[in-house]
Design a protein around this motif. Structure first.
Motif, PDB file in Angstrom:
ATOM      1  N   ILE A   1       0.841  -1.195   0.000  1.00 36.71           N
ATOM      2  CA  ILE A   1       0.000   0.000   0.000  1.00 36.71           C
ATOM      3  C   ILE A   1       0.879   1.248   0.000  1.00 36.71           C
ATOM      4  O   ILE A   1       1.940   1.276   0.616  1.00 36.71           O
ATOM      5  CB  ILE A   1      -0.965   0.009   1.202  1.00 36.71           C
ATOM      6  CG1 ILE A   1      -0.218  -0.122   2.535  1.00 36.71           C
ATOM      7  CG2 ILE A   1      -1.977  -1.121   1.073  1.00 36.71           C
ATOM      8  CD1 ILE A   1      -1.122  -0.065   3.744  1.00 36.71           C
TER       9      ILE A   1
ATOM     10  N   VAL B   1      -5.114   5.949  -0.926  1.00 40.48           N
ATOM     11  CA  VAL B   1      -4.081   4.924  -0.883  1.00 40.48           C
ATOM     12  C   VAL B   1      -4.153   4.081  -2.157  1.00 40.48           C
ATOM     13  O   VAL B   1      -5.244   3.753  -2.628  1.00 40.48           O
ATOM     14  CB  VAL B   1      -4.234   4.031   0.372  1.00 40.48           C
ATOM     15  CG1 VAL B   1      -5.584   3.326   0.403  1.00 40.48           C
ATOM     16  CG2 VAL B   1      -3.099   3.002   0.453  1.00 40.48           C
ATOM     17  N   TRP B   2      -2.977   3.795  -2.724  1.00 38.63           N
ATOM     18  CA  TRP B   2      -2.881   2.796  -3.790  1.00 38.63           C
ATOM     19  C   TRP B   2      -2.773   1.428  -3.119  1.00 38.63           C
ATOM     20  O   TRP B   2      -1.895   1.202  -2.282  1.00 38.63           O
ATOM     21  CB  TRP B   2      -1.659   3.043  -4.660  1.00 38.63           C
ATOM     22  CG  TRP B   2      -1.851   4.091  -5.705  1.00 38.63           C
ATOM     23  CD1 TRP B   2      -1.472   5.390  -5.657  1.00 38.63           C
ATOM     24  CD2 TRP B   2      -2.469   3.906  -6.991  1.00 38.63           C
ATOM     25  NE1 TRP B   2      -1.812   6.039  -6.822  1.00 38.63           N
ATOM     26  CE2 TRP B   2      -2.418   5.146  -7.669  1.00 38.63           C
ATOM     27  CE3 TRP B   2      -3.050   2.805  -7.642  1.00 38.63           C
ATOM     28  CZ2 TRP B   2      -2.937   5.330  -8.951  1.00 38.63           C
ATOM     29  CZ3 TRP B   2      -3.560   2.978  -8.924  1.00 38.63           C
ATOM     30  CH2 TRP B   2      -3.510   4.222  -9.569  1.00 38.63           C
ATOM     31  N   ALA B   3      -3.682   0.527  -3.464  1.00 38.37           N
ATOM     32  CA  ALA B   3      -3.734  -0.780  -2.808  1.00 38.37           C
ATOM     33  C   ALA B   3      -3.689  -1.891  -3.846  1.00 38.37           C
ATOM     34  O   ALA B   3      -4.137  -1.712  -4.983  1.00 38.37           O
ATOM     35  CB  ALA B   3      -5.015  -0.899  -1.984  1.00 38.37           C
TER      36      ALA B   3
ATOM     37  N   LEU C   1      -6.586  -6.298   3.542  1.00 35.07           N
ATOM     38  CA  LEU C   1      -6.376  -4.887   3.257  1.00 35.07           C
ATOM     39  C   LEU C   1      -6.817  -4.010   4.416  1.00 35.07           C
ATOM     40  O   LEU C   1      -6.086  -3.092   4.828  1.00 35.07           O
ATOM     41  CB  LEU C   1      -7.138  -4.494   1.988  1.00 35.07           C
ATOM     42  CG  LEU C   1      -7.090  -3.004   1.628  1.00 35.07           C
ATOM     43  CD1 LEU C   1      -5.661  -2.547   1.384  1.00 35.07           C
ATOM     44  CD2 LEU C   1      -7.985  -2.717   0.426  1.00 35.07           C
TER      45      LEU C   1
ATOM     46  N   LEU D   1      -4.570  -1.423   6.541  1.00 35.05           N
ATOM     47  CA  LEU D   1      -4.905  -0.002   6.611  1.00 35.05           C
ATOM     48  C   LEU D   1      -5.054   0.457   8.056  1.00 35.05           C
ATOM     49  O   LEU D   1      -4.607   1.554   8.426  1.00 35.05           O
ATOM     50  CB  LEU D   1      -6.195   0.275   5.835  1.00 35.05           C
ATOM     51  CG  LEU D   1      -6.128   0.087   4.315  1.00 35.05           C
ATOM     52  CD1 LEU D   1      -7.499   0.340   3.694  1.00 35.05           C
ATOM     53  CD2 LEU D   1      -5.085   1.001   3.689  1.00 35.05           C
TER      54      LEU D   1
ATOM     55  N   ARG E   1      -3.603  -2.558  -9.412  1.00 35.44           N
ATOM     56  CA  ARG E   1      -3.604  -1.662  -8.257  1.00 35.44           C
ATOM     57  C   ARG E   1      -4.754  -0.675  -8.417  1.00 35.44           C
ATOM     58  O   ARG E   1      -5.106  -0.279  -9.538  1.00 35.44           O
ATOM     59  CB  ARG E   1      -2.279  -0.911  -8.126  1.00 35.44           C
ATOM     60  CG  ARG E   1      -1.092  -1.843  -7.868  1.00 35.44           C
ATOM     61  CD  ARG E   1       0.227  -1.095  -7.749  1.00 35.44           C
ATOM     62  NE  ARG E   1       0.299  -0.245  -6.569  1.00 35.44           N
ATOM     63  CZ  ARG E   1       0.447  -0.692  -5.322  1.00 35.44           C
ATOM     64  NH1 ARG E   1       0.523  -1.991  -5.088  1.00 35.44           N
ATOM     65  NH2 ARG E   1       0.526   0.143  -4.309  1.00 35.44           N
TER      66      ARG E   1
ATOM     67  N   GLU F   1      -6.425   2.971  -6.633  1.00 34.34           N
ATOM     68  CA  GLU F   1      -6.333   4.074  -5.677  1.00 34.34           C
ATOM     69  C   GLU F   1      -7.729   4.352  -5.125  1.00 34.34           C
ATOM     70  O   GLU F   1      -8.673   4.564  -5.886  1.00 34.34           O
ATOM     71  CB  GLU F   1      -5.779   5.335  -6.326  1.00 34.34           C
ATOM     72  CG  GLU F   1      -5.527   6.446  -5.308  1.00 34.34           C
ATOM     73  CD  GLU F   1      -5.030   7.741  -5.936  1.00 34.34           C
ATOM     74  OE1 GLU F   1      -4.195   8.420  -5.298  1.00 34.34           O
ATOM     75  OE2 GLU F   1      -5.468   8.077  -7.053  1.00 34.34           O
TER      76      GLU F   1
END
Length: 423
Positions: free
Chosen positions: A66, A75-77, A86, A90, A169, A171
Protein backbone atom coordinates in the motif's frame (compact mmCIF):
# COMPACT_ATOMS: atom_id res chain seq x y z
CA UNK A 1 -8.40 -29.66 -16.07
CA UNK A 2 -9.37 -29.29 -12.42
CA UNK A 3 -12.87 -28.10 -11.61
CA UNK A 4 -13.31 -24.65 -10.05
CA UNK A 5 -16.39 -23.78 -7.98
CA UNK A 6 -17.63 -20.56 -6.46
CA UNK A 7 -18.30 -20.09 -2.74
CA UNK A 8 -21.89 -21.35 -2.82
CA UNK A 9 -21.06 -24.29 -5.08
CA UNK A 10 -23.61 -23.39 -7.77
CA UNK A 11 -21.09 -22.12 -10.37
CA UNK A 12 -18.39 -24.38 -11.75
CA UNK A 13 -15.87 -24.31 -14.57
CA UNK A 14 -12.89 -26.22 -15.91
CA UNK A 15 -10.30 -23.57 -16.81
CA UNK A 16 -7.47 -24.59 -19.10
CA UNK A 17 -5.01 -22.79 -16.82
CA UNK A 18 -5.07 -21.67 -13.18
CA UNK A 19 -2.33 -19.25 -12.15
CA UNK A 20 -1.24 -17.03 -9.27
CA UNK A 21 1.37 -14.71 -10.81
CA UNK A 22 3.77 -13.07 -8.40
CA UNK A 23 5.13 -10.31 -10.66
CA UNK A 24 3.67 -8.02 -13.31
CA UNK A 25 6.06 -9.52 -15.87
CA UNK A 26 4.70 -12.98 -15.14
CA UNK A 27 1.14 -11.63 -15.27
CA UNK A 28 1.82 -9.90 -18.61
CA UNK A 29 3.09 -13.14 -20.16
CA UNK A 30 -0.04 -15.02 -19.07
CA UNK A 31 -2.34 -12.25 -20.30
CA UNK A 32 -0.64 -12.02 -23.70
CA UNK A 33 -0.74 -15.76 -24.29
CA UNK A 34 -4.27 -16.42 -23.05
CA UNK A 35 -7.08 -16.83 -25.56
CA UNK A 36 -9.65 -16.15 -22.84
CA UNK A 37 -9.00 -14.93 -19.30
CA UNK A 38 -10.92 -14.14 -16.14
CA UNK A 39 -9.68 -13.04 -12.73
CA UNK A 40 -11.07 -14.58 -9.54
CA UNK A 41 -10.93 -13.36 -5.96
CA UNK A 42 -12.82 -15.26 -3.28
CA UNK A 43 -15.38 -16.71 -5.69
CA UNK A 44 -18.13 -14.86 -3.81
CA UNK A 45 -20.05 -14.01 -6.98
CA UNK A 46 -23.21 -16.07 -7.40
CA UNK A 47 -23.33 -15.30 -11.12
CA UNK A 48 -20.78 -16.99 -13.42
CA UNK A 49 -18.61 -13.89 -13.68
CA UNK A 50 -15.39 -15.86 -13.18
CA UNK A 51 -16.32 -19.02 -15.08
CA UNK A 52 -13.99 -19.66 -18.02
CA UNK A 53 -12.49 -22.43 -20.10
CA UNK A 54 -9.41 -20.24 -20.60
CA UNK A 55 -7.02 -18.87 -17.98
CA UNK A 56 -8.31 -18.26 -14.46
CA UNK A 57 -6.06 -15.93 -12.48
CA UNK A 58 -5.78 -15.02 -8.82
CA UNK A 59 -3.85 -11.86 -7.94
CA UNK A 60 -3.58 -12.72 -4.25
CA UNK A 61 0.19 -13.21 -4.50
CA UNK A 62 1.00 -10.36 -6.90
CA UNK A 63 3.82 -8.10 -5.73
CA UNK A 64 3.11 -4.64 -4.27
CA UNK A 65 1.99 -3.06 -1.01
CA UNK A 66 0.00 0.00 0.00
CA UNK A 67 1.16 3.55 -0.83
CA UNK A 68 -0.47 6.68 0.62
CA UNK A 69 -0.75 10.18 -0.71
CA UNK A 70 0.65 13.06 1.39
CA UNK A 71 -2.29 13.51 3.78
CA UNK A 72 -3.32 9.83 3.90
CA UNK A 73 -6.70 10.57 2.36
CA UNK A 74 -6.02 8.14 -0.50
CA UNK A 75 -4.08 4.92 -0.88
CA UNK A 76 -2.88 2.80 -3.79
CA UNK A 77 -3.73 -0.78 -2.81
CA UNK A 78 -3.15 -4.20 -4.41
CA UNK A 79 -6.24 -5.05 -6.44
CA UNK A 80 -5.97 -8.73 -5.51
CA UNK A 81 -5.80 -8.16 -1.75
CA UNK A 82 -8.74 -9.51 0.21
CA UNK A 83 -10.78 -6.90 2.05
CA UNK A 84 -9.90 -8.76 5.25
CA UNK A 85 -6.14 -8.39 4.71
CA UNK A 86 -6.38 -4.89 3.26
CA UNK A 87 -8.49 -3.40 6.04
CA UNK A 88 -6.19 -4.86 8.71
CA UNK A 89 -3.17 -3.36 6.94
CA UNK A 90 -4.90 0.00 6.61
CA UNK A 91 -5.84 -0.01 10.30
CA UNK A 92 -2.21 -0.56 11.22
CA UNK A 93 -1.46 2.63 9.24
CA UNK A 94 -4.21 4.62 10.96
CA UNK A 95 -6.92 4.61 8.29
CA UNK A 96 -10.18 2.82 7.48
CA UNK A 97 -12.35 2.25 4.43
CA UNK A 98 -15.26 4.66 4.18
CA UNK A 99 -17.71 1.77 4.23
CA UNK A 100 -17.81 -2.02 3.97
CA UNK A 101 -20.28 -4.79 3.36
CA UNK A 102 -21.08 -7.52 5.85
CA UNK A 103 -18.46 -10.03 4.67
CA UNK A 104 -14.80 -9.43 3.82
CA UNK A 105 -13.17 -12.33 1.93
CA UNK A 106 -13.67 -10.63 -1.47
CA UNK A 107 -10.72 -9.18 -3.35
CA UNK A 108 -10.67 -5.39 -3.56
CA UNK A 109 -10.93 -5.48 -7.36
CA UNK A 110 -13.85 -7.90 -7.24
CA UNK A 111 -15.77 -5.80 -4.73
CA UNK A 112 -15.25 -2.61 -6.72
CA UNK A 113 -15.85 -4.09 -10.16
CA UNK A 114 -19.23 -5.54 -9.11
CA UNK A 115 -20.55 -2.55 -7.14
CA UNK A 116 -20.44 -4.29 -3.75
CA UNK A 117 -21.77 -2.08 -0.97
CA UNK A 118 -22.61 -1.72 2.69
CA UNK A 119 -25.41 0.45 4.02
CA UNK A 120 -25.85 4.13 4.81
CA UNK A 121 -28.12 6.88 3.55
CA UNK A 122 -25.20 9.11 2.51
CA UNK A 123 -22.77 6.33 1.57
CA UNK A 124 -22.28 4.85 -1.89
CA UNK A 125 -20.95 1.49 -3.00
CA UNK A 126 -17.25 0.61 -2.75
CA UNK A 127 -16.97 1.58 -6.43
CA UNK A 128 -17.54 5.23 -5.51
CA UNK A 129 -14.31 5.25 -3.46
CA UNK A 130 -12.11 4.36 -6.45
CA UNK A 131 -10.05 7.27 -7.79
CA UNK A 132 -7.63 5.58 -10.21
CA UNK A 133 -6.70 2.16 -11.61
CA UNK A 134 -3.48 0.56 -12.82
CA UNK A 135 -4.80 -1.76 -15.51
CA UNK A 136 -3.16 -4.45 -17.62
CA UNK A 137 -4.73 -4.60 -21.06
CA UNK A 138 -5.27 -7.59 -23.33
CA UNK A 139 -1.83 -7.21 -24.95
CA UNK A 140 -0.05 -7.18 -21.57
CA UNK A 141 0.60 -3.42 -21.60
CA UNK A 142 -0.07 -1.24 -18.57
CA UNK A 143 -2.25 1.87 -18.51
CA UNK A 144 -3.36 4.15 -15.68
CA UNK A 145 -6.79 5.72 -15.71
CA UNK A 146 -8.48 8.35 -13.56
CA UNK A 147 -10.91 11.25 -13.98
CA UNK A 148 -8.19 13.19 -15.83
CA UNK A 149 -6.12 10.39 -17.41
CA UNK A 150 -7.93 8.15 -19.91
CA UNK A 151 -11.24 9.37 -18.45
CA UNK A 152 -13.58 7.16 -20.52
CA UNK A 153 -11.64 4.07 -19.52
CA UNK A 154 -11.81 5.20 -15.89
CA UNK A 155 -15.56 5.74 -15.98
CA UNK A 156 -16.09 2.28 -17.48
CA UNK A 157 -13.60 0.62 -15.13
CA UNK A 158 -15.30 1.92 -11.98
CA UNK A 159 -17.81 -0.93 -12.35
CA UNK A 160 -16.52 -3.13 -15.14
CA UNK A 161 -17.20 -6.75 -14.12
CA UNK A 162 -13.59 -7.39 -15.14
CA UNK A 163 -14.25 -6.84 -18.86
CA UNK A 164 -11.63 -4.17 -19.62
CA UNK A 165 -8.42 -5.71 -18.34
CA UNK A 166 -6.69 -6.92 -15.20
CA UNK A 167 -6.61 -4.29 -12.45
CA UNK A 168 -3.34 -4.70 -10.54
CA UNK A 169 -3.60 -1.66 -8.26
CA UNK A 170 -6.47 0.65 -7.29
CA UNK A 171 -6.33 4.07 -5.68
CA UNK A 172 -9.15 4.52 -3.16
CA UNK A 173 -10.36 7.16 -0.72
CA UNK A 174 -9.94 6.35 2.97
CA UNK A 175 -10.74 7.99 6.32
CA UNK A 176 -8.82 8.32 9.58
CA UNK A 177 -9.28 5.07 11.48
CA UNK A 178 -12.53 4.95 13.46
CA UNK A 179 -14.34 2.65 15.86
CA UNK A 180 -17.98 1.61 15.53
CA UNK A 181 -20.65 0.85 18.07
CA UNK A 182 -22.95 -1.93 16.92
CA UNK A 183 -26.41 -2.23 18.42
CA UNK A 184 -28.33 -5.37 17.57
CA UNK A 185 -31.98 -5.49 18.62
CA UNK A 186 -35.15 -7.42 17.81
CA UNK A 187 -38.30 -5.44 17.05
CA UNK A 188 -41.68 -6.15 15.44
CA UNK A 189 -41.60 -5.66 11.67
CA UNK A 190 -44.28 -2.93 11.73
CA UNK A 191 -42.38 -0.97 14.39
CA UNK A 192 -39.27 -0.94 12.21
CA UNK A 193 -41.32 0.18 9.21
CA UNK A 194 -42.90 3.00 11.21
CA UNK A 195 -39.56 4.25 12.53
CA UNK A 196 -37.38 3.52 9.50
CA UNK A 197 -37.08 7.02 8.06
CA UNK A 198 -36.01 8.47 11.40
CA UNK A 199 -33.49 5.68 11.98
CA UNK A 200 -32.08 6.02 8.47
CA UNK A 201 -31.57 9.75 9.04
CA UNK A 202 -30.04 9.51 12.51
CA UNK A 203 -27.62 6.58 12.09
CA UNK A 204 -24.54 6.34 9.87
CA UNK A 205 -25.52 2.74 9.10
CA UNK A 206 -28.82 0.95 9.64
CA UNK A 207 -30.15 -2.31 8.23
CA UNK A 208 -32.35 -5.20 9.25
CA UNK A 209 -32.94 -8.90 8.62
CA UNK A 210 -36.48 -10.25 8.41
CA UNK A 211 -37.55 -13.87 8.03
CA UNK A 212 -40.62 -14.19 5.79
CA UNK A 213 -42.50 -16.17 8.46
CA UNK A 214 -41.04 -14.34 11.47
CA UNK A 215 -42.76 -11.76 13.64
CA UNK A 216 -39.62 -9.91 14.71
CA UNK A 217 -36.72 -8.50 12.73
CA UNK A 218 -33.06 -8.18 13.68
CA UNK A 219 -32.23 -4.48 13.52
CA UNK A 220 -28.57 -3.45 13.25
CA UNK A 221 -27.30 0.10 13.79
CA UNK A 222 -23.67 1.20 13.52
CA UNK A 223 -22.25 4.57 14.55
CA UNK A 224 -18.73 5.95 15.12
CA UNK A 225 -17.71 6.13 18.79
CA UNK A 226 -14.46 6.28 20.80
CA UNK A 227 -12.71 2.94 21.18
CA UNK A 228 -13.31 0.75 24.24
CA UNK A 229 -10.40 -1.68 24.00
CA UNK A 230 -9.99 -4.97 22.11
CA UNK A 231 -13.06 -6.49 20.47
CA UNK A 232 -14.05 -9.55 22.49
CA UNK A 233 -16.97 -10.83 20.38
CA UNK A 234 -15.82 -11.27 16.79
CA UNK A 235 -19.18 -12.10 15.16
CA UNK A 236 -22.47 -10.23 15.30
CA UNK A 237 -24.69 -13.33 15.59
CA UNK A 238 -24.38 -16.97 16.61
CA UNK A 239 -25.44 -19.09 13.63
CA UNK A 240 -25.62 -22.50 15.36
CA UNK A 241 -29.40 -22.54 15.98
CA UNK A 242 -30.07 -21.10 12.55
CA UNK A 243 -27.92 -23.80 10.93
CA UNK A 244 -29.97 -26.50 12.65
CA UNK A 245 -33.23 -24.97 11.39
CA UNK A 246 -31.83 -24.84 7.85
CA UNK A 247 -30.76 -28.46 7.99
CA UNK A 248 -34.17 -29.56 9.29
CA UNK A 249 -35.99 -27.55 6.61
CA UNK A 250 -33.78 -28.95 3.86
CA UNK A 251 -35.14 -32.40 4.74
CA UNK A 252 -38.68 -31.27 5.65
CA UNK A 253 -39.37 -27.98 3.82
CA UNK A 254 -42.96 -27.85 5.08
CA UNK A 255 -41.63 -27.09 8.58
CA UNK A 256 -40.12 -23.76 7.49
CA UNK A 257 -43.13 -21.61 8.35
CA UNK A 258 -43.50 -23.27 11.76
CA UNK A 259 -39.86 -23.09 12.85
CA UNK A 260 -38.96 -19.59 11.64
CA UNK A 261 -40.86 -17.49 14.19
CA UNK A 262 -38.69 -18.86 17.00
CA UNK A 263 -35.38 -17.83 15.40
CA UNK A 264 -35.68 -14.15 16.37
CA UNK A 265 -37.29 -13.89 19.83
CA UNK A 266 -38.50 -10.58 21.28
CA UNK A 267 -36.22 -8.65 23.60
CA UNK A 268 -32.86 -9.23 21.91
CA UNK A 269 -30.44 -6.49 22.93
CA UNK A 270 -26.75 -6.71 22.12
CA UNK A 271 -23.98 -4.11 21.97
CA UNK A 272 -20.32 -4.22 21.03
CA UNK A 273 -17.65 -1.67 20.09
CA UNK A 274 -14.56 -2.26 18.01
CA UNK A 275 -12.41 -1.11 15.09
CA UNK A 276 -14.56 -0.42 12.03
CA UNK A 277 -12.82 -3.11 9.96
CA UNK A 278 -13.73 -5.72 12.60
CA UNK A 279 -17.30 -4.57 13.23
CA UNK A 280 -18.45 -4.25 9.61
CA UNK A 281 -17.92 -7.87 8.48
CA UNK A 282 -19.28 -11.05 10.00
CA UNK A 283 -18.30 -14.65 9.43
CA UNK A 284 -21.19 -16.21 7.49
CA UNK A 285 -20.65 -19.96 7.62
CA UNK A 286 -24.07 -21.26 6.55
CA UNK A 287 -23.80 -21.54 2.77
CA UNK A 288 -26.50 -19.89 0.71
CA UNK A 289 -27.51 -18.73 -2.73
CA UNK A 290 -28.39 -15.05 -3.15
CA UNK A 291 -30.30 -12.63 -5.33
CA UNK A 292 -30.19 -8.92 -4.55
CA UNK A 293 -32.15 -6.11 -6.14
CA UNK A 294 -31.51 -2.41 -5.76
CA UNK A 295 -34.86 -0.62 -5.74
CA UNK A 296 -35.68 3.11 -5.81
CA UNK A 297 -35.87 4.19 -2.20
CA UNK A 298 -39.50 5.25 -2.35
CA UNK A 299 -40.55 1.79 -3.62
CA UNK A 300 -38.46 -0.35 -1.28
CA UNK A 301 -40.98 -1.08 1.46
CA UNK A 302 -43.75 -1.92 -1.00
CA UNK A 303 -41.42 -4.37 -2.77
CA UNK A 304 -40.41 -6.03 0.50
CA UNK A 305 -44.00 -6.38 1.70
CA UNK A 306 -45.11 -7.81 -1.65
CA UNK A 307 -42.38 -10.44 -1.87
CA UNK A 308 -43.01 -11.58 1.72
CA UNK A 309 -46.77 -11.78 1.08
CA UNK A 310 -46.10 -13.85 -2.06
CA UNK A 311 -43.93 -16.29 -0.07
CA UNK A 312 -46.57 -16.68 2.62
CA UNK A 313 -49.40 -17.14 0.13
CA UNK A 314 -47.48 -19.90 -1.64
CA UNK A 315 -46.08 -21.31 1.64
CA UNK A 316 -42.64 -21.37 0.04
CA UNK A 317 -39.73 -22.80 2.09
CA UNK A 318 -37.50 -19.70 2.08
CA UNK A 319 -35.25 -20.46 5.04
CA UNK A 320 -33.05 -17.36 5.08
CA UNK A 321 -34.03 -13.82 6.04
CA UNK A 322 -34.28 -10.88 3.67
CA UNK A 323 -31.64 -8.21 4.25
CA UNK A 324 -32.78 -4.58 3.83
CA UNK A 325 -30.23 -1.76 3.41
CA UNK A 326 -29.97 1.77 2.01
CA UNK A 327 -27.37 3.11 -0.44
CA UNK A 328 -26.69 6.57 -1.86
CA UNK A 329 -26.91 7.43 -5.54
CA UNK A 330 -23.86 7.62 -7.80
CA UNK A 331 -22.97 8.43 -11.42
CA UNK A 332 -21.23 5.19 -12.49
CA UNK A 333 -22.30 3.91 -15.93
CA UNK A 334 -23.22 0.35 -14.94
CA UNK A 335 -24.11 1.03 -11.31
CA UNK A 336 -27.61 0.04 -10.19
CA UNK A 337 -27.53 3.20 -8.06
CA UNK A 338 -26.99 5.67 -10.90
CA UNK A 339 -30.69 6.51 -11.21
CA UNK A 340 -31.03 7.68 -7.59
CA UNK A 341 -30.77 6.50 -3.97
CA UNK A 342 -31.89 2.94 -3.39
CA UNK A 343 -32.82 0.35 -0.87
CA UNK A 344 -31.15 -3.01 -1.32
CA UNK A 345 -33.23 -6.15 -0.77
CA UNK A 346 -31.23 -9.37 -0.58
CA UNK A 347 -33.07 -12.67 -0.91
CA UNK A 348 -31.20 -15.77 0.20
CA UNK A 349 -31.84 -19.49 0.17
CA UNK A 350 -29.97 -22.29 1.92
CA UNK A 351 -27.49 -23.79 -0.55
CA UNK A 352 -28.88 -27.31 0.00
CA UNK A 353 -32.41 -26.26 -1.02
CA UNK A 354 -34.09 -25.33 -4.30
CA UNK A 355 -33.78 -21.67 -5.21
CA UNK A 356 -33.81 -21.12 -8.98
CA UNK A 357 -37.57 -21.04 -9.66
CA UNK A 358 -38.33 -19.02 -6.52
CA UNK A 359 -35.68 -16.45 -7.39
CA UNK A 360 -37.00 -16.12 -10.93
CA UNK A 361 -40.52 -15.39 -9.68
CA UNK A 362 -39.36 -13.02 -6.94
CA UNK A 363 -37.24 -11.20 -9.51
CA UNK A 364 -40.39 -10.22 -11.37
CA UNK A 365 -41.69 -8.54 -8.21
CA UNK A 366 -38.46 -6.60 -7.77
CA UNK A 367 -38.36 -5.61 -11.44
CA UNK A 368 -41.96 -4.38 -11.26
CA UNK A 369 -40.89 -1.96 -8.51
CA UNK A 370 -38.13 -0.49 -10.67
CA UNK A 371 -35.34 -2.71 -9.37
CA UNK A 372 -31.94 -3.43 -10.86
CA UNK A 373 -29.89 -6.45 -9.76
CA UNK A 374 -26.53 -6.58 -8.06
CA UNK A 375 -24.35 -7.81 -10.92
CA UNK A 376 -22.65 -10.52 -8.86
CA UNK A 377 -25.88 -11.99 -7.47
CA UNK A 378 -28.52 -14.07 -9.19
CA UNK A 379 -30.44 -12.38 -11.99
CA UNK A 380 -31.78 -13.20 -15.45
CA UNK A 381 -31.15 -9.95 -17.34
CA UNK A 382 -30.70 -10.21 -21.10
CA UNK A 383 -29.15 -7.68 -23.45
CA UNK A 384 -32.43 -5.82 -24.00
CA UNK A 385 -32.95 -5.58 -20.24
CA UNK A 386 -29.47 -4.12 -19.80
CA UNK A 387 -30.15 -1.50 -22.47
CA UNK A 388 -33.51 -0.60 -20.92
CA UNK A 389 -32.11 -0.24 -17.41
CA UNK A 390 -28.76 1.40 -18.22
CA UNK A 391 -28.72 4.37 -20.62
CA UNK A 392 -24.90 4.27 -20.68
CA UNK A 393 -24.69 0.55 -21.52
CA UNK A 394 -23.73 1.08 -25.16
CA UNK A 395 -21.15 3.67 -24.17
CA UNK A 396 -19.63 1.06 -21.87
CA UNK A 397 -19.64 -1.50 -24.69
CA UNK A 398 -17.87 0.94 -26.99
CA UNK A 399 -15.08 1.48 -24.45
CA UNK A 400 -14.83 -2.25 -23.82
CA UNK A 401 -14.52 -2.97 -27.53
CA UNK A 402 -11.85 -0.28 -27.95
CA UNK A 403 -9.63 -1.74 -25.24
CA UNK A 404 -10.38 -5.46 -25.77
CA UNK A 405 -11.49 -5.85 -29.39
CA UNK A 406 -11.01 -9.63 -29.39
CA UNK A 407 -13.14 -10.12 -26.27
CA UNK A 408 -10.37 -11.80 -24.28
CA UNK A 409 -11.96 -10.76 -20.98
CA UNK A 410 -15.50 -11.84 -21.90
CA UNK A 411 -16.99 -15.22 -21.07
CA UNK A 412 -20.16 -17.12 -21.94
CA UNK A 413 -22.21 -15.11 -19.44
CA UNK A 414 -20.88 -11.64 -20.25
CA UNK A 415 -20.51 -11.84 -24.03
CA UNK A 416 -24.27 -11.84 -24.79
CA UNK A 417 -24.75 -8.82 -22.52
CA UNK A 418 -21.73 -6.71 -23.40
CA UNK A 419 -20.00 -8.21 -26.42
CA UNK A 420 -20.71 -7.49 -30.10
CA UNK A 421 -24.39 -7.60 -30.94
CA UNK A 422 -25.33 -10.86 -32.64
CA UNK A 423 -25.81 -10.53 -36.38
Amino acid sequence: MAEWKNWSGSVSARPAQVAKPKTEDELARIVREARKLRVVGAGHSFMPLCATDGALLSLAELEGGIEFNADKSRVWAPAGASLADLTAALWAQGVSLINQGDVNPQALAGAISTGTHGTGRELGSLSTAARAFRLMLADGSIVTCSETENPDLFQAQRLSLGMLGVATRIEIDVLPAYHLEEKLESHPFDWVAENWDEMAASNRHVEFFVFPYGKNVVLKRLNPVPGEGPLAQKNDMDESAFRMVCDVCSVAPFLTSMLQPAIVPPGVRQRRVGPAYQIFPSDRTVRFEEMEYEIPREAGWAALREVIAWIKKRNLPVTFPFEFRIIAADDIWLSPFNAGPCVSISMHQYAKMKWREMFAEAEQIFRAHGGRPHWAKRHTLNRADVDALYPQAQRFRDVRAAYDPSGKFLNAHLAPLFGPEPA
